[in-house]
Design an enzyme around this catalytic site. Structure first.
Site, PDB file in Angstrom:
ATOM      1  N   GLU A 256       0.864  -1.175   0.000  1.00  0.00           N
ATOM      2  CA  GLU A 256       0.000   0.000   0.000  1.00  0.00           C
ATOM      3  C   GLU A 256       0.906   1.231   0.000  1.00  0.00           C
ATOM      4  O   GLU A 256       1.694   1.433   0.913  1.00  0.00           O
ATOM      5  CB  GLU A 256      -0.890  -0.014   1.254  1.00  0.00           C
ATOM      6  CG  GLU A 256      -1.975   1.042   1.256  1.00  0.00           C
ATOM      7  CD  GLU A 256      -2.780   1.030   2.563  1.00  0.00           C
ATOM      8  OE1 GLU A 256      -2.259   0.536   3.587  1.00  0.00           O
ATOM      9  OE2 GLU A 256      -3.921   1.527   2.555  1.00  0.00           O
TER      10      GLU A 256
ATOM     11  N   ASP B  77      -4.757  10.003  10.181  1.00  0.00           N
ATOM     12  CA  ASP B  77      -3.471   9.441  10.586  1.00  0.00           C
ATOM     13  C   ASP B  77      -2.970   9.950  11.921  1.00  0.00           C
ATOM     14  O   ASP B  77      -3.140  11.119  12.267  1.00  0.00           O
ATOM     15  CB  ASP B  77      -2.423   9.729   9.507  1.00  0.00           C
ATOM     16  CG  ASP B  77      -2.621   8.832   8.302  1.00  0.00           C
ATOM     17  OD1 ASP B  77      -2.622   7.609   8.496  1.00  0.00           O
ATOM     18  OD2 ASP B  77      -2.796   9.358   7.189  1.00  0.00           O
TER      19      ASP B  77
END
Lengths: 389, 262
Positions: free
Chosen positions: B49, B60
């Site tokens: 990824e 995040d």
């Protein structure tokens, strides 16, 4: 299937984790809107706690100077010193209605943080406020006010340490605590239903302006103007005025000038994109990375803008202008000396573009200017800047 | 999409757990991130990824935020594509691209997805794309032969879950906790009822991500019946601390955790 659009703008661009909370908020908001009890409770609070309606003050010397009838909508006289409280009381009521016990907020200048902390204190909710570390420094007094009110202030050091980064931090905190926490966004930004909901809570400004103009002028004003960062005081003014025959102006911060990169003129210089959950104009580079905004006013220092403003901009219903730091400062001095009102630096941007509104109107026409907040919070920063000049 | 489809099918056939390994393009450089991704594949990652760095990565935690910041100065669209091409050039490993909406929209959704597909991307994961907004994205992905990966989270409920399940054309990304990315000591079980419900509507493999960072934790998810795990922050931290070798060590230990019951 897409929700909450103003033309192409708005929507819900958020991590999956938040979708349930947005649905729950939308349902609570729609139910509250139709609930007479909720409206009565909020109206009572606005009247007896905030001190609404705020006055519409005839600015006689300013009127003489511009040869127009200038009326100041005095949000600076609302409890906590700015319009932000209109929204936080509404959201705190919703928070309680949803059975959540904690309120979080982002803040730039500290005005929304103070308003959130105030509402939380009033309702006995826990309150955490996220504030860019740069803003913590330049608005130290507001940090202390929030702490006095029982809120915890979290300085955010990531990115540029300003409002954009504080909003990121608040969103991240919300994702982690969404089950018992409500995120009270401070402007008409973010994912649906926030832009609509915050505009509704702020629309008390425009409704009062219409009623007060009816009383004073016997008619709607010819023009109205407000500053635009995220755009909540402007949206609150404009939403009720938009159906009327009134020229509408928003003023963004041109900071050091539009020629460089030191500004926050999102509608004038930005392009459509996605930030903080909504599709709207934003300041971005050619790679789609969000740029740092700059303004002397911490409350306008934001690279995005509410999606409804993007819609009004494209449709031409509202004309968006800009004022530089220097112009805003000059306007602050002007209003202070001519009317005995020291406006917030944000609001001074609106005063600064009266010249353009004058161009678009005729002698004797009535112009409403929203004084969205009072200038006390900015005095240190102004004194420092002018001491250096 | 056959690279990804074949990998998922082979894993199902062999009863093997899947490991998707995340690293941020351009962290620390284009070359080294591509090399580390290839190394992760060689060490046992089934899917890699590749993160497209963004200025405002709201999903995040601190580790990937910092990686994004490190990469941003020298990693734009061209460099992200270059990382994809390098990985594709080296192997046939399925590649997922993880991004946020805005950089993907900047030069037009359709041409951007086409360009990603041409460079070798098999799947697209968009951290801030809610299912409700995904229809035009899914159409563009379908036209380019890219799989748009749907998310479920511990808060996903009711009719939404059914619609999300119906949209899965390769695997489903199950967000394993309430919060942002980054390894946690405790492995929350709050996603499990959602996964159970999802299984009633979809046969797609379900990979758990967020908070998972070592072999023991991977084994927990395998034991809980997930089809695999997604590991990001732990690998980003390993790369920053010990380079490609540390990434490989980490991948191996996660792989062995996954295969314990395999």
């Amino acid at each position: 299937m897409t929700m909450g659009r103003f033309g192409d703008y708005g929507g819900q661009y958020v991590p999956e984790t938040l979708m349930h909370a947005l649905g729950e908020l939308e349902a609570a908001f729609q139910a509250a809107r139709g609930d007479a009890g909720f409206r009565i409770e909020l109206d009572e609070l606005l009247r007896r706690y905030v001190g609404r309606p705020t006055p519409l003050t005839e600015a006689r010397r300013l009127s003489e100077r511009f040869d127009r009838r200038i009326l100041l909508k005095r949000e600076d006289l609302a409890h906590t010193g700015a319009h932000k409280i209109n929204n936080t009381l509404g959201q705190a009521l919703l928070c309680r209605r949803m059975g959540k016990r904690r309120l979080i907020a982002e803040t730039g200048a500290g005005q929304h943080g103070v308003a959130a902390a105030t509402a939380a204190a009033l309702f006995g909710l826990d309150c955490d406020v996220f504030m860019g570390s740069v803003d913590v420094e330049r608005q130290a007094l507001n940090v202390y006010r929030m702490e006095l009110l029982g809120a915890r202030v979290h300085p955010v050091t990531s990115g540029s340490g300003t409002l954009k980064d504080a909003t990121n931090a608040a969103l991240r905190e919300w994702v982690a605590t969404v089950e018992h926490t409500h995120y009270a966004i401070g402007s008409v930004v973010g994912p649906h239903p926030f832009p609509l909901m915050v505009r509704e809570f702020q629309s008390v400004i425009g409704r009062e302006v219409l009623a007060q103009c009816q009383e004073i002028l016997g008619a709607a004003p010819q023009a109205a103007i407000a500053c635009v960062g995220g755009g909540s005081n402007a949206a609150g003014l404009m939403a009720p005025l938009a159906p009327e025959d009134v020229l509408l102006f928003g003023v963004e911060a041109a900071g050091g000038g539009l020629g460089g990169l030191e500004h926050a003129a999102t509608l004038s210089r930005g392009r459509p994109g996605v930030l903080h959950g909504a599709y709207s104009y934003l300041l971005q580079d050619d790679e789609g990375q969000v740029r740092e905004a700059y303004s002397i006013s911490a409350g306008l220092d934001y690279p995005g803008v509410g999606p409804e403003h993007a819609f009004w901009h494209d449709s031409g219903r509202v004309t968006y202008l800009t004022a530089t730091d220097a112009e805003a400062l000059a306007a602050l001095h002007l209003l202070s000396r001519l009317e005995g009102i020291i406006p917030a630096l944000e609001s001074a941007h609106a005063v600064a573009r009266l010249d353009e509104v004058v161009q678009a109107t005729a002698p004797g026409d009535a112009i409403v200017v929203v004084v969205s907040g009072r200038g006390d919070k900015d005095l240190d920063a102004i004194r420092r800047r002018e001491g250096m000049a | 999409m056959s690279r990804l489809g074949d990998t998922l099918q082979a894993a199902r056939h062999d009863g093997q757990a899947l490991l998707m390994a995340y690293l941020c393009a351009g962290d620390p450089t284009v070359e080294e991130s591509a090399k580390a991704l290839c190394a992760a594949h060689a060490a046992g990652a089934d899917i890699v990824e590749i993160g497209w760095p963004f200025s405002d990565p709201v999903a995040d935690g601190p580790v990937i935020q910092a990686a994004s910041q490190r990469a941003l100065g020298h990693t734009g669209r061209a460099e992200v594509l270059e990382v994809v091409r390098r990985v594709r050039h080296a192997s046939e490993v399925p590649i997922a691209l993880l991004g946020y909406c805005n950089p993907l929209l900047r030069h037009g959704l359709e041409p951007t997805i086409r360009e990603l597909a041409a460079a070798g991307v098999d799947a697209l994961v968009v951290a801030d794309l809610a299912f409700e907004e995904s229809a035009p994205w899914r159409d563009a992905c379908n036209r380019a032969g890219v799989s748009l990966i749907p998310f479920v989270a511990p808060t996903t409920q009711g009719p939404r879950l059914k619609a999300i399940a119906a949209a899965a054309d390769s695997f489903v990304y199950a967000v394993a906790l309430l919060g942002v990315t980054g390894q946690r000591a405790e492995q929350s079980a709050s996603i499990l009822p959602v996964v159970e419900n999802l299984r009633r509507h979809s046969e797609a493999p379900v990979l758990a991500g967020f908070g998972i960072g070592d072999g023991e934790q991977a084994a927990i998810w395998r034991a809980r019946g997930l089809d695999g795990v997604i590991v990001g922050s732990a690998l980003v931290a390993a790369l920053a601390a010990g380079g490609t070798e540390a990434v490989q060590d980490k991948v191996r230990s996660i792989r062995s955790g996954l295969d314990k019951l395999g």
